[in-house]
Design an enzyme around this catalytic site. Sequence first.
Site, PDB file in Angstrom:
ATOM      1  N   SER A  51       0.814  -1.294  -0.045  1.00 39.00           N
ATOM      2  CA  SER A  51      -0.038   0.149   0.050  1.00 39.00           C
ATOM      3  C   SER A  51       0.959   1.494  -0.055  1.00 39.00           C
ATOM      4  O   SER A  51       0.348   2.345  -0.041  1.00 39.00           O
ATOM      5  CB  SER A  51      -0.813  -0.004   1.154  1.00 39.00           C
ATOM      6  OG  SER A  51      -0.028  -0.121   2.425  1.00 39.00           O
ATOM      7  N   GLY A  52       1.923   1.203   0.219  1.00 39.28           N
ATOM      8  CA  GLY A  52       3.206   2.484   0.404  1.00 39.28           C
ATOM      9  C   GLY A  52       3.347   2.741   1.782  1.00 39.28           C
ATOM     10  O   GLY A  52       4.055   3.511   2.162  1.00 39.28           O
ATOM     11  N   ASP A  62       3.771  -0.849   7.214  1.00 34.67           N
ATOM     12  CA  ASP A  62       3.545  -2.481   7.248  1.00 34.67           C
ATOM     13  C   ASP A  62       4.116  -3.248   6.301  1.00 34.67           C
ATOM     14  O   ASP A  62       4.659  -4.224   6.043  1.00 34.67           O
ATOM     15  CB  ASP A  62       2.043  -2.812   7.689  1.00 34.67           C
ATOM     16  CG  ASP A  62       1.689  -1.924   9.026  1.00 34.67           C
ATOM     17  OD1 ASP A  62       2.672  -1.821   9.988  1.00 34.67           O
ATOM     18  OD2 ASP A  62       0.805  -1.369   9.313  1.00 34.67           O
ATOM     19  N   CYS A  68     -13.413  -3.769   0.467  1.00 34.18           N
ATOM     20  CA  CYS A  68     -12.159  -3.800  -0.092  1.00 34.18           C
ATOM     21  C   CYS A  68     -11.324  -4.837  -0.097  1.00 34.18           C
ATOM     22  O   CYS A  68     -11.004  -5.270  -0.994  1.00 34.18           O
ATOM     23  CB  CYS A  68     -11.579  -2.270   0.349  1.00 34.18           C
ATOM     24  SG  CYS A  68      -9.882  -2.077  -0.834  1.00 34.18           S
ATOM     25  N   CYS A  94      -9.830   5.522   2.888  1.00 35.78           N
ATOM     26  CA  CYS A  94      -8.884   6.079   1.898  1.00 35.78           C
ATOM     27  C   CYS A  94      -9.596   7.356   0.989  1.00 35.78           C
ATOM     28  O   CYS A  94      -8.828   8.292   0.822  1.00 35.78           O
ATOM     29  CB  CYS A  94      -8.105   5.132   1.337  1.00 35.78           C
ATOM     30  SG  CYS A  94      -9.141   4.127   0.228  1.00 35.78           S
TER      31      CYS A  94
END
Length: 382
Positions: free
Chosen positions: A26-27, A30, A118, A215
């Site tokens: 995800s960038g 983690d 999601c 998000c």
Amino acid sequence: MPEDMPLNSLGLRKPPSQTRVVVAMSGGVDSSVVAAMLKDEGYDVIGVTLQLYDHGAALSKKGACCAGIDIHDARRVAEEMNFPHYVLDYENIFQEAVIDEFADSYLGGATPVPCIRCNERVKFKDLLETAKDLEADVMATGHYIQRKSGDNGPELHSATDANRDQSYFLFSTTPEQLEFLRFPLGHLPSKDATRELAAKYDLVVANKPDSQDICFVPDGNYAGVIEKLRPGSAEPGQIVHADGRVLGEHKGVIHYTIGQRRGLGIGGLEEPLYVVRLDVDKKHVVVGPKEMLATRTIPVREINWLGDEPFTSRKEWQLSVKVRSTRPPREAIVRPLSDTEAEVELLTPEEGVSPGQACVFYAQDHAEGDSRIYGGGWIWRG
């Protein structure tokens, strides 16, 4: 591979160098740590980042994921650790599978949890299939949850760190998906341990703040997003007491949630009042005393069951359930009505139970240390 070959750290009888892992990046810290750690252990790592919505609109937003600077950060980590990285445009899929339902559910007076959808419909469905197309042996993510081997196959368990546990958002993970998924961070004692690993690998994201909120909802302004997605949805109406008295006017049902007390604009009353129901058809925000929020019986559907026996093999299951991500599991009796529907009876009533939220099933003695998750479903009427 020979059966006497020891299992690698991902539970496969293959050398790490012959084990291909797609890491969903995800960038953030983690997933970046997961990719770096597996690469360091010698695995054949491929990083994949999904662009889920217009990154141009999100470049300056802090606390988001899957857009703009986050894609750039994921790419930089891959370059630093020397493994391939791909960005996949999933905007249309995300719009159809997550955002549209979020808007429609909210307009219907529910309190949706799009992060679950999601995971269920995008990350663990389409992305997982992409990982298989890339001939991966497994897909790894940075979620704080544990996959453990049980007598009847892999089991889903809460993370070691209860403060980071993401099991509420992953209850819909199917047994088939669980065979392919890995969660290397679930056993860590704290987020500090993850950041220590990020520092160890000298990652550019080591001090990056955690993502917050949903998000695609800037600054937590749900109503503002709904108005953009569904113009004209914020129609005014009446604030009505449960006894029928009209107490005031509101600027749109979408501005209210079950259990809300502040910001109702009906001061001067002797008793504190809470939103107890949203009547979308009549455009009514129904308020009442706190005791009206107490719920003991919850109808649940779209159940994903992760137990060893079939869900309908018993008339009732003694479990603990969580009806909001921020609340601890509470003891309950789960009575199956079909393979995918149930009536959940809470032994102690909960306040603010809302349609659109998830009801997640945990081991009955979860508080005593049994960390297993038995799936869950969706609350569908109040």
